[in-house]
Design a protein around this motif. Structure first.
Motif, mmCIF file in Angstrom:
data_model
loop_
_atom_site.group_PDB
_atom_site.id
_atom_site.type_symbol
_atom_site.label_atom_id
_atom_site.label_comp_id
_atom_site.label_asym_id
_atom_site.label_seq_id
_atom_site.Cartn_x
_atom_site.Cartn_y
_atom_site.Cartn_z
ATOM 1 N N LEU A 16 48.671 58.715 31.181
ATOM 2 C CA LEU A 16 48.906 57.431 31.829
ATOM 3 C C LEU A 16 48.271 56.309 31.019
ATOM 4 N N LYS A 17 49.055 55.301 30.689
ATOM 5 C CA LYS A 17 48.559 54.134 29.948
ATOM 6 C C LYS A 17 48.818 52.903 30.820
ATOM 7 N N ALA A 18 47.903 52.637 31.715
ATOM 8 C CA ALA A 18 48.099 51.562 32.690
ATOM 9 C C ALA A 18 47.921 50.188 32.048
ATOM 10 N N SER A 19 48.676 49.214 32.546
ATOM 11 C CA SER A 19 48.465 47.823 32.126
ATOM 12 C C SER A 19 47.112 47.337 32.628
ATOM 13 N N SER A 20 46.779 47.736 33.860
ATOM 14 C CA SER A 20 45.453 47.465 34.409
ATOM 15 C C SER A 20 45.086 48.629 35.318
ATOM 16 N N ALA A 21 43.811 48.960 35.333
ATOM 17 C CA ALA A 21 43.353 50.109 36.124
ATOM 18 C C ALA A 21 41.978 49.810 36.693
ATOM 19 N N THR A 22 41.719 50.325 37.885
ATOM 20 C CA THR A 22 40.408 50.122 38.505
ATOM 21 C C THR A 22 39.924 51.366 39.212
ATOM 22 N N VAL A 23 38.609 51.533 39.198
ATOM 23 C CA VAL A 23 37.908 52.420 40.119
ATOM 24 C C VAL A 23 37.182 51.478 41.077
ATOM 25 N N LEU A 24 37.700 51.345 42.279
ATOM 26 C CA LEU A 24 37.186 50.337 43.216
ATOM 27 C C LEU A 24 35.728 50.563 43.576
ATOM 28 N N ASN A 25 35.368 51.806 43.803
ATOM 29 C CA ASN A 25 34.024 52.182 44.246
ATOM 30 C C ASN A 25 33.942 53.693 44.190
ATOM 31 N N ILE A 26 32.736 54.227 44.217
ATOM 32 C CA ILE A 26 32.574 55.681 44.239
ATOM 33 C C ILE A 26 31.455 56.036 45.210
ATOM 34 N N SER A 27 31.776 56.933 46.135
ATOM 35 C CA SER A 27 30.762 57.507 47.016
ATOM 36 C C SER A 27 31.104 58.976 47.210
ATOM 37 N N GLU A 28 30.174 59.738 47.721
ATOM 38 C CA GLU A 28 30.358 61.182 47.826
ATOM 39 C C GLU A 28 31.579 61.531 48.668
ATOM 40 N N ASP A 29 32.455 62.329 48.088
ATOM 41 C CA ASP A 29 33.652 62.788 48.789
ATOM 42 C C ASP A 29 34.189 64.003 48.040
ATOM 43 N N HIS A 30 34.907 64.841 48.736
ATOM 44 C CA HIS A 30 35.579 65.998 48.144
ATOM 45 C C HIS A 30 34.608 66.921 47.396
ATOM 46 N N LEU A 31 33.353 66.971 47.829
ATOM 47 C CA LEU A 31 32.401 67.833 47.134
ATOM 48 C C LEU A 31 32.687 69.306 47.387
ATOM 49 N N ASP A 32 33.617 69.582 48.303
ATOM 50 C CA ASP A 32 34.059 70.962 48.501
ATOM 51 C C ASP A 32 35.029 71.383 47.395
ATOM 52 N N ARG A 33 35.502 70.426 46.602
ATOM 53 C CA ARG A 33 36.487 70.706 45.545
ATOM 54 C C ARG A 33 35.863 70.652 44.144
ATOM 55 N N TYR A 34 34.786 69.882 43.982
ATOM 56 C CA TYR A 34 34.173 69.694 42.670
ATOM 57 C C TYR A 34 32.833 70.419 42.569
ATOM 58 N N ASP A 35 32.461 70.759 41.317
ATOM 59 C CA ASP A 35 31.204 71.485 41.096
ATOM 60 C C ASP A 35 30.007 70.658 41.533
ATOM 61 N N ASN A 36 30.096 69.335 41.307
ATOM 62 C CA ASN A 36 29.002 68.445 41.673
ATOM 63 C C ASN A 36 29.535 67.015 41.750
ATOM 64 N N TYR A 37 28.668 66.104 42.155
ATOM 65 C CA TYR A 37 29.058 64.704 42.334
ATOM 66 C C TYR A 37 29.512 64.081 41.019
ATOM 67 N N GLN A 38 28.824 64.435 39.914
ATOM 68 C CA GLN A 38 29.188 63.862 38.623
ATOM 69 C C GLN A 38 30.598 64.263 38.211
ATOM 70 N N ALA A 39 31.000 65.482 38.533
ATOM 71 C CA ALA A 39 32.355 65.931 38.204
ATOM 72 C C ALA A 39 33.387 65.095 38.952
ATOM 73 N N TYR A 40 33.080 64.731 40.191
ATOM 74 C CA TYR A 40 33.960 63.852 40.982
ATOM 75 C C TYR A 40 34.032 62.471 40.353
ATOM 76 N N ILE A 41 32.881 61.928 39.930
ATOM 77 C CA ILE A 41 32.837 60.618 39.270
ATOM 78 C C ILE A 41 33.671 60.645 37.991
ATOM 79 N N ASP A 42 33.489 61.686 37.188
ATOM 80 C CA ASP A 42 34.229 61.803 35.925
ATOM 81 C C ASP A 42 35.733 61.810 36.169
ATOM 82 N N SER A 43 36.141 62.472 37.242
ATOM 83 C CA SER A 43 37.564 62.518 37.575
ATOM 84 C C SER A 43 38.089 61.114 37.856
ATOM 85 N N LYS A 44 37.358 60.361 38.644
ATOM 86 C CA LYS A 44 37.767 58.989 38.968
ATOM 87 C C LYS A 44 37.847 58.121 37.708
#
Length: 444
Positions: A176-204
């Motif tokens: 994906l090569k977006a013209s504009s892209a944002t990560v609005l905010n990050i808080s703990e979520d979906h930790l049942d799917r990721y190894d840790n919080y940092q992995a979730y942040i990296d995904s975003k």
């Protein structure tokens, strides 16, 4: 759609039927590609459509270990399925290319994309961006994690695509090569799917890869790109950033790069989180030709989305708001912060399945702004334990009735669960509808 010619002779498996999977199957069939269809469920949703419209496709429904996933060239996987699923991981290790529908879209699409992710506020931001672009005369499509599946948008004659993207979708997206892209905010979520919080942040943060303009939250360092990039950047925030809020002529204004652009009162919906969402939209759409008059029209007509700080009604001078979409702690904090007055005037209803998230971050907001915290659902006891103001109930009806008893004139009753709804409801919409039903029963 030259890329499609390159994969026509490949063995392609669509993994996971449902809404997304069925959309992928329909798209591939429309391009003359006959995929295999695999789902871990014996009778997945969409199977009746397949029997009626594509009975000749090879299908496997049931144990994925028996689906021969490693024998195909490419798997197009639904976002609901984790890449760590044993059979999927084995296929990946065997060299099978695994992508999602957004990645397939990105390899085909040639038009500008406005891409939005974040823990909270995504749907409001993309919907408002869509409305602003439409008001400005653009032929615009809205899709992704909201509304229409991305592949279904490719048939239309559009100038620009506005996409809401979840971390699950981003996990299988590289092109994906977006013209504009944002990560609005990050808080703990979906930790049942990721190894840790940092992995979730990296995904975003992966949404920034290849983007021409990065829109970052000046108030949330976690939304800033991890590595140096040559892409342009702009920021938004409450009191800082290129786009922020400030007083001008004794009135709150949206500030755009030093200019008092429009009064906050131009926006039809209230709440600080909605003002920040609007700033994010202005930053995201800065590459496009949009006038102040276009913004004024679109903002004044935008009434927000259901289940997102939705005003339900007023009883005995107490206002009731439905924010059932607040399915994590960050969203609940944003809702409390937006509706809190100078006094402890909030009665908050919360609870559900916290999905392993740390609820402690709620504590200072409850102590400062909340008069009573009424909880029910799977992790209600953990929420009640946060404060001496906690009350335990068993269902929504009891919670609303107790909220009515505990609230007085000038108070606000807010449903902001901080948890997923899956322990008691099919989805957050059903939970919000239950709240609205219970409140309306109390209203005259």
């Amino acid at each position: 759609m030259q890329y499609l010619n390159e994969i026509k002779n490949k063995q392609i498996t669509v993994l996971g039927l449902g809404v997304t999977g069925l959309g992928i199957v329909r798209f591939l069939l429309s391009q003359g590609i006959q995929p295999n269809v695999v789902d871990s469920r014996e009778n997945p949703p969409g199977v009746d459509w397949l029997k009626q419209h594509a009975a000749n496709l090879n299908t496997h429904f049931g144990d994925l270990n028996n689906a021969a996933l490693s024998a195909c060239d490419m798997i197009i996987i639904s976002p609901g399925l984790s890449l760590k699923t044993s059979a999927v991981a084995q296929a990946m290790n065997a060299g099978v290319e695994i992508i999602g529908d957004v990645e397939l879209f990105a390899r085909i699409n040639t038009k500008p994309v406005v891409a939005v992710t974040g823990s909270n506020g995504k749907s409001t931001v993309v919907t408002l961006a869509y409305e602003v672009l439409k008001t400005a005369g653009y032929k615009v499509a809205l899709g992704g994690n909201i509304g229409t599946a991305v592949l279904d948008l490719l048939d239309g004659d559009f100038d620009v695509f506005v996409l809401e993207l979840s971390s699950f979708q981003l996990d299988t997206t590289d092109s994906l090569k977006a013209s504009s892209a944002t990560v609005l905010n990050i808080s703990e979520d979906h930790l049942d799917r990721y190894d840790n919080y940092q992995a979730y942040i990296d995904s975003k943060l992966s949404i920034y890869n290849g983007a021409e303009l990065l829109v970052i939250n000046a108030d949330d360092r976690q939304t800033h790109p991890m590595s140096r990039t040559l892409a342009s950047q702009v920021s938004f925030g409450e009191a800082q950033g290129d786009y922020h809020l400030a007083q001008h002529n004794n009135e709150a204004y949206f500030m755009v790069k030093g200019e008092a652009y429009l009064p906050v009162s131009t926006l039809a919906v209230v709440g600080k989180h909605n003002y920040l969402n609007t700033l994010a939209v202005m930053a995201l759409l800065s590459p496009f030709e949009i006038t102040k008059a276009h913004y004024k029209t679109a903002l004044s007509q935008f009434n927000g989305l259901a289940h997102r700080c939705q005003f339900v009604g007023e009883l005995n001078s107490v206002k009731y708001f439905n924010d059932s979409k607040a399915t994590n702690v960050g969203a609940t904090i944003a809702a409390i912060d937006s509706l809190a007055g100078k006094q402890q005037n909030l009665v908050v209803i919360a609870g559900g399945d916290a999905k392993g998230a740390d609820l402690e971050a709620l504590k200072p907001y409850v102590e400062q702004h909340v008069k009573a915290l009424i909880c029910f659902g799977k992790d209600a006891k953990e929420l009640v334990a946060l404060t001496a103001k906690g009350h335990l109930t068993t269902n929504m009806s009891e919670a609303v009735a107790l909220a009515k008893q505990l609230s007085t004139s000038g108070d606000t009753v807010l449903l902001a669960p901080a948890c997923a709804s899956i322990d008691m409801y099919n989805n957050y919409m059903q939970r919000g509808d239950d709240f609205v039903h219970c409140v309306l029963q109390e209203l005259p």
